[in-house]
Design a protein around this motif. Sequence first.
Motif, PDB file in Angstrom:
ATOM      1  N   ARG A 127      47.299 -62.915 -25.772  1.00 59.87           N
ATOM      2  CA  ARG A 127      45.770 -62.317 -25.170  1.00 59.87           C
ATOM      3  C   ARG A 127      45.268 -63.781 -24.736  1.00 59.87           C
ATOM      4  O   ARG A 127      45.530 -64.850 -25.146  1.00 59.87           O
ATOM      5  CB  ARG A 127      45.081 -61.621 -25.997  1.00 59.87           C
ATOM      6  N   ILE A 128      44.175 -63.414 -23.948  1.00 55.86           N
ATOM      7  CA  ILE A 128      42.980 -64.581 -23.764  1.00 55.86           C
ATOM      8  C   ILE A 128      41.754 -64.292 -24.684  1.00 55.86           C
ATOM      9  O   ILE A 128      41.395 -63.097 -24.215  1.00 55.86           O
ATOM     10  CB  ILE A 128      43.139 -64.733 -22.230  1.00 55.86           C
ATOM     11  N   ASP A 129      41.334 -64.944 -25.237  1.00 60.84           N
ATOM     12  CA  ASP A 129      39.896 -64.653 -25.965  1.00 60.84           C
ATOM     13  C   ASP A 129      39.047 -65.771 -25.130  1.00 60.84           C
ATOM     14  O   ASP A 129      39.343 -67.001 -24.896  1.00 60.84           O
ATOM     15  CB  ASP A 129      40.003 -65.073 -27.263  1.00 60.84           C
ATOM     16  N   ALA A 130      37.882 -65.019 -24.842  1.00 61.17           N
ATOM     17  CA  ALA A 130      36.878 -65.912 -24.006  1.00 61.17           C
ATOM     18  C   ALA A 130      35.548 -66.060 -24.842  1.00 61.17           C
ATOM     19  O   ALA A 130      35.080 -64.882 -25.418  1.00 61.17           O
ATOM     20  CB  ALA A 130      36.648 -65.271 -22.768  1.00 61.17           C
ATOM     21  N   LYS A 131      34.855 -67.080 -24.797  1.00 58.11           N
ATOM     22  CA  LYS A 131      33.374 -67.155 -25.401  1.00 58.11           C
ATOM     23  C   LYS A 131      32.403 -67.280 -24.204  1.00 58.11           C
ATOM     24  O   LYS A 131      32.817 -68.193 -23.262  1.00 58.11           O
ATOM     25  CB  LYS A 131      33.680 -68.612 -26.198  1.00 58.11           C
ATOM     26  N   PHE A 132      31.337 -66.726 -24.385  1.00 56.60           N
ATOM     27  CA  PHE A 132      30.298 -66.642 -23.196  1.00 56.60           C
ATOM     28  C   PHE A 132      29.352 -67.721 -23.522  1.00 56.60           C
ATOM     29  O   PHE A 132      29.007 -67.752 -24.669  1.00 56.60           O
ATOM     30  CB  PHE A 132      29.731 -65.212 -23.235  1.00 56.60           C
ATOM     31  N   PHE A 133      28.826 -68.573 -22.632  1.00 53.73           N
ATOM     32  CA  PHE A 133      27.851 -69.302 -22.509  1.00 53.73           C
ATOM     33  C   PHE A 133      26.525 -68.939 -21.902  1.00 53.73           C
ATOM     34  O   PHE A 133      26.833 -69.011 -20.441  1.00 53.73           O
ATOM     35  CB  PHE A 133      28.504 -70.714 -22.076  1.00 53.73           C
ATOM     36  N   PRO A 134      25.560 -68.480 -22.256  1.00 52.43           N
ATOM     37  CA  PRO A 134      24.478 -67.928 -21.265  1.00 52.43           C
ATOM     38  C   PRO A 134      23.676 -69.461 -20.937  1.00 52.43           C
ATOM     39  O   PRO A 134      23.821 -70.253 -21.441  1.00 52.43           O
ATOM     40  CB  PRO A 134      23.484 -67.301 -22.059  1.00 52.43           C
ATOM     41  N   TYR A 135      22.910 -69.089 -19.760  1.00 54.76           N
ATOM     42  CA  TYR A 135      22.428 -69.998 -19.256  1.00 54.76           C
ATOM     43  C   TYR A 135      20.953 -70.128 -19.881  1.00 54.76           C
ATOM     44  O   TYR A 135      20.512 -69.158 -19.743  1.00 54.76           O
ATOM     45  CB  TYR A 135      22.124 -70.194 -17.763  1.00 54.76           C
ATOM     46  N   LEU A 136      20.396 -71.413 -20.266  1.00 52.64           N
ATOM     47  CA  LEU A 136      19.098 -71.423 -20.729  1.00 52.64           C
ATOM     48  C   LEU A 136      18.289 -72.343 -19.874  1.00 52.64           C
ATOM     49  O   LEU A 136      18.905 -73.340 -19.345  1.00 52.64           O
ATOM     50  CB  LEU A 136      18.988 -71.981 -22.031  1.00 52.64           C
ATOM     51  N   ALA A 137      17.133 -72.179 -19.638  1.00 53.82           N
ATOM     52  CA  ALA A 137      16.043 -73.143 -18.824  1.00 53.82           C
ATOM     53  C   ALA A 137      16.202 -74.507 -19.344  1.00 53.82           C
ATOM     54  O   ALA A 137      16.067 -75.507 -18.402  1.00 53.82           O
ATOM     55  CB  ALA A 137      14.638 -72.655 -18.866  1.00 53.82           C
ATOM     56  N   LYS A 138      16.538 -74.845 -20.474  1.00 58.28           N
ATOM     57  CA  LYS A 138      16.503 -76.474 -21.055  1.00 58.28           C
ATOM     58  C   LYS A 138      17.793 -77.028 -20.513  1.00 58.28           C
ATOM     59  O   LYS A 138      17.640 -78.143 -20.628  1.00 58.28           O
ATOM     60  CB  LYS A 138      16.481 -76.355 -22.451  1.00 58.28           C
ATOM     61  N   TYR A 139      18.789 -76.187 -19.871  1.00 53.54           N
ATOM     62  CA  TYR A 139      19.641 -76.975 -19.244  1.00 53.54           C
ATOM     63  C   TYR A 139      19.391 -77.627 -17.998  1.00 53.54           C
ATOM     64  O   TYR A 139      20.414 -78.290 -17.155  1.00 53.54           O
ATOM     65  CB  TYR A 139      20.861 -76.130 -19.133  1.00 53.54           C
ATOM     66  N   LYS A 140      18.354 -77.190 -17.305  1.00 56.20           N
ATOM     67  CA  LYS A 140      18.030 -77.494 -16.028  1.00 56.20           C
ATOM     68  C   LYS A 140      18.340 -79.120 -15.625  1.00 56.20           C
ATOM     69  O   LYS A 140      18.675 -79.425 -14.662  1.00 56.20           O
ATOM     70  CB  LYS A 140      16.503 -77.382 -15.603  1.00 56.20           C
ATOM     71  N   LYS A 141      18.092 -79.916 -16.726  1.00 56.51           N
ATOM     72  CA  LYS A 141      18.008 -81.592 -16.472  1.00 56.51           C
ATOM     73  C   LYS A 141      19.606 -81.939 -16.895  1.00 56.51           C
ATOM     74  O   LYS A 141      19.926 -83.089 -16.582  1.00 56.51           O
ATOM     75  CB  LYS A 141      17.128 -82.259 -17.265  1.00 56.51           C
ATOM     76  N   THR A 142      20.393 -81.121 -17.617  1.00 59.01           N
ATOM     77  CA  THR A 142      21.897 -81.371 -17.700  1.00 59.01           C
ATOM     78  C   THR A 142      22.656 -80.301 -17.194  1.00 59.01           C
ATOM     79  O   THR A 142      23.403 -79.585 -17.857  1.00 59.01           O
ATOM     80  CB  THR A 142      21.853 -81.471 -19.242  1.00 59.01           C
ATOM     81  N   ARG A 143      22.471 -80.051 -15.905  1.00 56.93           N
ATOM     82  CA  ARG A 143      23.440 -78.769 -15.221  1.00 56.93           C
ATOM     83  C   ARG A 143      24.891 -79.219 -15.141  1.00 56.93           C
ATOM     84  O   ARG A 143      25.840 -78.105 -15.177  1.00 56.93           O
ATOM     85  CB  ARG A 143      23.105 -78.482 -13.970  1.00 56.93           C
ATOM     86  N   TYR A 144      25.586 -80.319 -15.240  1.00 54.26           N
ATOM     87  CA  TYR A 144      26.837 -80.564 -15.031  1.00 54.26           C
ATOM     88  C   TYR A 144      27.621 -80.553 -16.334  1.00 54.26           C
ATOM     89  O   TYR A 144      27.205 -80.766 -17.562  1.00 54.26           O
ATOM     90  CB  TYR A 144      27.025 -81.973 -14.638  1.00 54.26           C
ATOM     91  N   ILE A 145      28.649 -79.902 -16.308  1.00 54.91           N
ATOM     92  CA  ILE A 145      29.704 -79.561 -17.433  1.00 54.91           C
ATOM     93  C   ILE A 145      30.614 -80.833 -17.536  1.00 54.91           C
ATOM     94  O   ILE A 145      31.420 -81.021 -16.334  1.00 54.91           O
ATOM     95  CB  ILE A 145      30.570 -78.381 -17.119  1.00 54.91           C
TER      96      ILE A 145
END
Length: 292
Positions: A127-145
Motif C-alpha cells: 500500500r501507499i501511506d501518505a502524510k498531509f502537510f497543511p500550508y501555514l502563513a508562516k511558510y510565506k518566506k520559505t515556500r520552496y521544498i
Amino acid sequence: MIHKSLFWLMMIMMSSLVSSQIKGIVVDDYYKPIPYVNIWVENENNSTSSEENGTFLINCSPNKNLIFSALGYEKKTVTASEATSVILKINAFELNEIIISKRFETKVIEIGNVKNQTYQAFENGPRIDAKFFPYLAKYKKTRYIKQVNFFTDSQLETASFKIHLYSVNADGSPGEELLNKDFLVSVKKGVKKTYFNVVDFNLKMPKNGLFVGFEKLIIEKNKLEKEVQDTSTGKTTIQKTYYPYVLYNFVEREFSYTFLGGIWNKQTRQDVKNPSDKINVYEPAINLILTN
C-alpha cells in the motif's frame, strides 16, 4: 472410481481459479520494459512491482483484474489471465512553462515534527501511506521544498522505494502527482533518518497543502529470506520480507489516507466505534525542509 476422478478433477480446476501465479512483463509503446510499475489486484490488499527488466509475478485468481500504474504512463486495467504482456501508453500532456525563480536558501525550517517522537516499524504491506502537510502563513518566506526526510529501518545494505508528492483535491484527498517522473530513492542498512534533496524540482509549498507518500517496491533486490520454524509443528518455512520499512508515529489526526486496492481510502472518526474529534493513527514519519 469415475465419480471420484471427476470430483478430484473439479477440485483441481476450482483451486486453479482461486489462485495462480501470474507471470508477465510491462512494456511501453516501443516495447521497452518499464521498471517498478505499481501492480494491484483490484479492490484487494494484494500487489507487487515490476522488476528492473519489466517482469512481474503475482499470486491471484486468473479472473481478477490487475491495475497497472506508473508515473508518465496511462493507468491500465487488465484481466490477470491476459496480463502476460501489458503495454502502457506514454502519457501525452503539455508541459507547463517552467519559471526558475532565484532561490537564496538563507533560511530553512523543518516541518512535520510531532510531539510523540516514538517510532514504530512494521510491515505495512502492499500500500501507499501518505502524510498531509497543511500550508501555514508562516511558510510565506520559505515556500520552496528543499528536502524530504524519511525515517527508515532496513536489514539490507541498500533498499529502494518511491517517494510521491501529491496535490490536494477540493475534497481534501490526495490529487495529482506533483512530479512527472518516478522519484526512486535508496537507503542504507540500519535505523536512520535520510534526507532526499528535491530542490531541483523547483517545487513550492502549495497554498492548499500537499501529501507526501512512499511506495514500497516488491522487487527481488529488496527481498530478504530466512527460515522460520513453527515451534508447535516443527515445520520450517521460508519467510520473505521486503525492505526498507518506513517508521511511523502514533498520532491524533482528523483523517488519514491510504492507497489500497488501486484507490485512495480515507479513515475518519466515522470509521471508529467511539466517535471523537480525532482518531489515533499510525502516520509515516516524514518531515519536510523548506527554504527561501
